[in-house]
Write a protein that holds these residues in place. Structure first.
Motif, PDB file in Angstrom:
ATOM      1  N   THR A 269       0.058  -3.961   5.330  1.00 61.64           N
ATOM      2  CA  THR A 269      -1.101  -3.643   6.159  1.00 61.64           C
ATOM      3  C   THR A 269      -0.731  -3.708   7.639  1.00 61.64           C
ATOM      4  O   THR A 269      -0.194  -4.706   8.109  1.00 61.64           O
ATOM      5  CB  THR A 269      -2.241  -4.637   5.878  1.00 61.64           C
ATOM      6  OG1 THR A 269      -2.554  -4.602   4.486  1.00 61.64           O
ATOM      7  CG2 THR A 269      -3.480  -4.280   6.682  1.00 61.64           C
TER       8      THR A 269
ATOM      9  N   GLU B  35      -8.600  -1.631   5.351  1.00 60.94           N
ATOM     10  CA  GLU B  35      -7.609  -0.988   4.485  1.00 60.94           C
ATOM     11  C   GLU B  35      -7.645  -1.487   3.048  1.00 60.94           C
ATOM     12  O   GLU B  35      -7.275  -0.753   2.129  1.00 60.94           O
ATOM     13  CB  GLU B  35      -6.208  -1.182   5.069  1.00 60.94           C
ATOM     14  CG  GLU B  35      -6.015  -0.508   6.426  1.00 60.94           C
ATOM     15  CD  GLU B  35      -4.566  -0.502   6.868  1.00 60.94           C
ATOM     16  OE1 GLU B  35      -3.675  -0.608   5.993  1.00 60.94           O
ATOM     17  OE2 GLU B  35      -4.319  -0.404   8.081  1.00 60.94           O
TER      18      GLU B  35
ATOM     19  N   ALA C 243      -3.002   0.547  -3.843  1.00 57.19           N
ATOM     20  CA  ALA C 243      -2.437  -0.727  -3.408  1.00 57.19           C
ATOM     21  C   ALA C 243      -2.164  -1.572  -4.640  1.00 57.19           C
ATOM     22  O   ALA C 243      -3.013  -1.665  -5.534  1.00 57.19           O
ATOM     23  CB  ALA C 243      -3.390  -1.457  -2.454  1.00 57.19           C
TER      24      ALA C 243
ATOM     25  N   GLN D  67       0.847  -1.186   0.000  1.00 58.10           N
ATOM     26  CA  GLN D  67       0.000   0.000   0.000  1.00 58.10           C
ATOM     27  C   GLN D  67       0.887   1.241   0.000  1.00 58.10           C
ATOM     28  O   GLN D  67       1.849   1.322   0.762  1.00 58.10           O
ATOM     29  CB  GLN D  67      -0.883   0.029   1.245  1.00 58.10           C
ATOM     30  CG  GLN D  67      -1.829  -1.148   1.360  1.00 58.10           C
ATOM     31  CD  GLN D  67      -2.406  -1.255   2.756  1.00 58.10           C
ATOM     32  OE1 GLN D  67      -2.240  -2.269   3.435  1.00 58.10           O
ATOM     33  NE2 GLN D  67      -3.098  -0.204   3.204  1.00 58.10           N
ATOM     34  N   LYS D  68       0.539   2.196  -0.844  1.00 55.27           N
ATOM     35  CA  LYS D  68       1.244   3.477  -0.820  1.00 55.27           C
ATOM     36  C   LYS D  68       0.454   4.417   0.071  1.00 55.27           C
ATOM     37  O   LYS D  68      -0.672   4.798  -0.246  1.00 55.27           O
ATOM     38  CB  LYS D  68       1.368   4.063  -2.227  1.00 55.27           C
ATOM     39  CG  LYS D  68       2.270   5.288  -2.280  1.00 55.27           C
ATOM     40  CD  LYS D  68       2.523   5.747  -3.705  1.00 55.27           C
ATOM     41  CE  LYS D  68       3.525   6.893  -3.722  1.00 55.27           C
ATOM     42  NZ  LYS D  68       3.798   7.371  -5.091  1.00 55.27           N
ATOM     43  N   ARG D  69       1.043   4.761   1.201  1.00 54.20           N
ATOM     44  CA  ARG D  69       0.355   5.583   2.178  1.00 54.20           C
ATOM     45  C   ARG D  69      -0.029   6.948   1.613  1.00 54.20           C
ATOM     46  O   ARG D  69       0.684   7.507   0.783  1.00 54.20           O
ATOM     47  CB  ARG D  69       1.229   5.775   3.418  1.00 54.20           C
ATOM     48  CG  ARG D  69       1.539   4.495   4.155  1.00 54.20           C
ATOM     49  CD  ARG D  69       0.289   3.877   4.744  1.00 54.20           C
ATOM     50  NE  ARG D  69       0.557   2.589   5.387  1.00 54.20           N
ATOM     51  CZ  ARG D  69      -0.383   1.810   5.866  1.00 54.20           C
ATOM     52  NH1 ARG D  69      -1.649   2.168   5.770  1.00 54.20           N
ATOM     53  NH2 ARG D  69      -0.089   0.655   6.411  1.00 54.20           N
ATOM     54  N   SER D  70      -1.130   7.456   2.111  1.00 60.71           N
ATOM     55  CA  SER D  70      -1.601   8.771   1.675  1.00 60.71           C
ATOM     56  C   SER D  70      -0.571   9.842   2.023  1.00 60.71           C
ATOM     57  O   SER D  70       0.171   9.717   3.007  1.00 60.71           O
ATOM     58  CB  SER D  70      -2.926   9.085   2.367  1.00 60.71           C
ATOM     59  OG  SER D  70      -3.277  10.436   2.184  1.00 60.71           O
TER      60      SER D  70
ATOM     61  N   GLU E  69      -6.575   5.906   4.084  1.00 63.65           N
ATOM     62  CA  GLU E  69      -5.221   5.852   4.602  1.00 63.65           C
ATOM     63  C   GLU E  69      -4.187   5.644   3.502  1.00 63.65           C
ATOM     64  O   GLU E  69      -3.003   5.889   3.709  1.00 63.65           O
ATOM     65  CB  GLU E  69      -5.095   4.738   5.643  1.00 63.65           C
ATOM     66  CG  GLU E  69      -5.928   4.975   6.898  1.00 63.65           C
ATOM     67  CD  GLU E  69      -5.727   3.884   7.922  1.00 63.65           C
ATOM     68  OE1 GLU E  69      -4.665   3.223   7.881  1.00 63.65           O
ATOM     69  OE2 GLU E  69      -6.613   3.675   8.760  1.00 63.65           O
ATOM     70  N   SER E  70      -4.615   5.145   2.350  1.00 65.14           N
ATOM     71  CA  SER E  70      -3.689   4.852   1.263  1.00 65.14           C
ATOM     72  C   SER E  70      -4.168   5.469  -0.043  1.00 65.14           C
ATOM     73  O   SER E  70      -5.369   5.650  -0.249  1.00 65.14           O
ATOM     74  CB  SER E  70      -3.530   3.336   1.082  1.00 65.14           C
ATOM     75  OG  SER E  70      -3.121   2.720   2.285  1.00 65.14           O
TER      76      SER E  70
ATOM     77  N   VAL F 299      -8.807   0.396  -1.544  1.00 63.67           N
ATOM     78  CA  VAL F 299      -8.156   1.032  -0.406  1.00 63.67           C
ATOM     79  C   VAL F 299      -9.057   2.080   0.239  1.00 63.67           C
ATOM     80  O   VAL F 299      -9.967   2.610  -0.397  1.00 63.67           O
ATOM     81  CB  VAL F 299      -6.826   1.696  -0.832  1.00 63.67           C
ATOM     82  CG1 VAL F 299      -5.854   0.658  -1.357  1.00 63.67           C
ATOM     83  CG2 VAL F 299      -7.062   2.777  -1.881  1.00 63.67           C
TER      84      VAL F 299
ATOM     85  N   SER G   7      -0.868  11.106   5.481  1.00 64.89           N
ATOM     86  CA  SER G   7      -0.708  10.154   6.574  1.00 64.89           C
ATOM     87  C   SER G   7       0.253  10.702   7.625  1.00 64.89           C
ATOM     88  O   SER G   7       1.222  11.393   7.301  1.00 64.89           O
ATOM     89  CB  SER G   7      -0.194   8.822   6.033  1.00 64.89           C
ATOM     90  OG  SER G   7       0.003   7.900   7.085  1.00 64.89           O
TER      91      SER G   7
ATOM     92  N   TRP H 243       5.661   3.184   0.613  1.00 65.92           N
ATOM     93  CA  TRP H 243       5.062   1.864   0.433  1.00 65.92           C
ATOM     94  C   TRP H 243       5.244   1.012   1.680  1.00 65.92           C
ATOM     95  O   TRP H 243       6.290   1.056   2.331  1.00 65.92           O
ATOM     96  CB  TRP H 243       5.683   1.152  -0.771  1.00 65.92           C
ATOM     97  CG  TRP H 243       5.387   1.798  -2.092  1.00 65.92           C
ATOM     98  CD1 TRP H 243       6.111   2.777  -2.710  1.00 65.92           C
ATOM     99  CD2 TRP H 243       4.267   1.523  -2.945  1.00 65.92           C
ATOM    100  NE1 TRP H 243       5.522   3.133  -3.903  1.00 65.92           N
ATOM    101  CE2 TRP H 243       4.382   2.380  -4.082  1.00 65.92           C
ATOM    102  CE3 TRP H 243       3.190   0.648  -2.885  1.00 65.92           C
ATOM    103  CZ2 TRP H 243       3.468   2.369  -5.121  1.00 65.92           C
ATOM    104  CZ3 TRP H 243       2.273   0.635  -3.925  1.00 65.92           C
ATOM    105  CH2 TRP H 243       2.407   1.489  -5.028  1.00 65.92           C
TER     106      TRP H 243
END
Length: 269
Positions: free
Chosen positions: A132, A153, A207, A116-119, A203-204, A200, A122, A129
C-alpha cells in the motif's frame, strides 16, 4: 433563482389575468394582455428540468476534475523547505520531490504479507504486486496518509497506535516517462488476517496475503512480479526491518534476517 422567478411571474400572470384588470404584471411594469405570449406551467417545468440537469452535470464535472487534478505536498531537495502543493501529474512529469508513505501489512502468526496486484490500467506498475502506497496530500501528516491509504485501498480501519514506523528514505524511480522522487516513510501494520475483510478499490485488481517465502522468492528470482529490480531490492531490505519486529517464534524471520542482512550489505543497501 431563475426557476423561482419564472414560477413567480407565471403565477402572478395567471392570477391577474383571471381578474377584471386586463393588464399583466411583469418586471418591466404593466403590459397589455396577450394570450399568445402567456407563459404556461409546462415552460416553467421545462426550465426547472434544464437547470437541474445543468447543476448535476456541473457537479459531476467538478468532482472528476478534482480527482484528476489532485494535489500533493512537495519540497525542495536542497533546502529541504516545503514548497507549494503541486499537481500529482506535474510532480511526476517534472521530477519534483514530494512526500509519500508505504505500509507493509503483515500477519506474523501465519508469516504472510498483504500484497496488492495493481490494476492493468494503473499508471505505474500496472499488473504488478506491491504494498500500500500513498502520496501525502496538503495538510496531512505521514501517519494520516498511511491510515487513509489503508482505508481507501484495502478498506482497513486502523489507528495511529497500530502503525509502527520502520524508516524514512529517498526514493527515485523512472518509469514510462514518469520521474518519481519521493521522500517515503515506511510503516509496518501487524494484523491477524482472519479479522480483516479486504476490499480493494479501482487501483487494484486483487489483494492477497502471500507467504513471506514466496514474496522473498519473487523479489530475488523474478523481480518483474513486483515492478522491477529496484522495488524488489527495497522490499527485501524492508523484510529485514519487518523481521526485527517479528516474534522470536517466527521460523522464517529467524533464518531470513541473518542471511539477507549479509546479502544486502554486499549490495550496498
Amino acid at each position: 433563482k431563475a426557476t423561482v422567478s419564472v414560477l413567480y411571474w407565471d403565477m402572478k400572470w395567471k392570477t391577474e389575468s383571471d381578474g377584471d384588470d386586463a393588464s399583466l404584471a411583469s418586471p418591466a411594469g404593466r403590459m397589455p394582455r396577450d394570450d399568445k405570449k402567456q407563459p404556461s406551467w409546462v415552460m416553467s417545468f421545462f426550465l426547472l428540468v434544464v437547470l437541474t440537469l445543468y447543476t448535476t452535470f456541473s457537479f459531476v464535472g467538478k468532482t472528476q476534475t478534482s480527482i484528476h487534478n489532485s494535489y500533493i505536498e512537495a519540497y525542495d531537495t536542497v533546502s529541504r523547505q516545503k514548497l507549494r502543493p503541486i499537481n500529482i501529474d506535474d510532480a511526476h512529469t517534472r521530477g519534483v520531490a514530494h512526500w509519500a508513505t508505504w505500509v507493509f501489512v503483515v500477519d506474523f502468526k501465519k508469516e504472510t504479507i498483504l500484497l496488492q496486484k495493481r490494476s492493468t490500467t494503473s499508471v505505474t506498475c500496472a499488473g504488478k504486486w506491491g504494498v500500500t502506497g500513498e502520496h501525502v496530500e496538503p495538510g496531512e501528516t505521514m501517519y494520516e496518509t498511511a491510515l487513509r491509504g489503508l482505508k481507501e485501498e484495502l478498506d482497513i480501519n486502523a489507528n495511529v497506535k497500530e502503525l509502527i514506523l520502520l524508516e524514512n528514505f529517498l526514493w527515485k524511480n523512472t518509469q514510462a516517462q514518469r520521474i518519481d522522487v519521493q521522500n517515503s516513510t515506511v510503516f509496518l501494520y501487524p494484523v491477524t488476517s482472519e479479522v480483516h475483510q479486504i476490499k480493494v478499490n479501482e487501483e487494484s485488481d486483487v489483494a492477497e496475503f502471500v507467504p513471506f517465502q514466496i514474496f522473498k522468492t519473487w523479489c530475488e528470482e523474478d523481480p518483474s512480479k513486483v515492478c522491477g529490480r529496484q522495488y524488489a531490492q527495497a522490499f527485501l531490505k524492508y523484510m529485514i526491518l519487518i523481521c526485527r519486529r517479528a516474534p522470536v517464534t517466527s521460523p522464517f524471520c529467524a533464518t531470513h534476517y541473518h542471511n539477507q542482512r549479509a546479502l544486502l550489505r554486499g549490495r550496498g543497501l
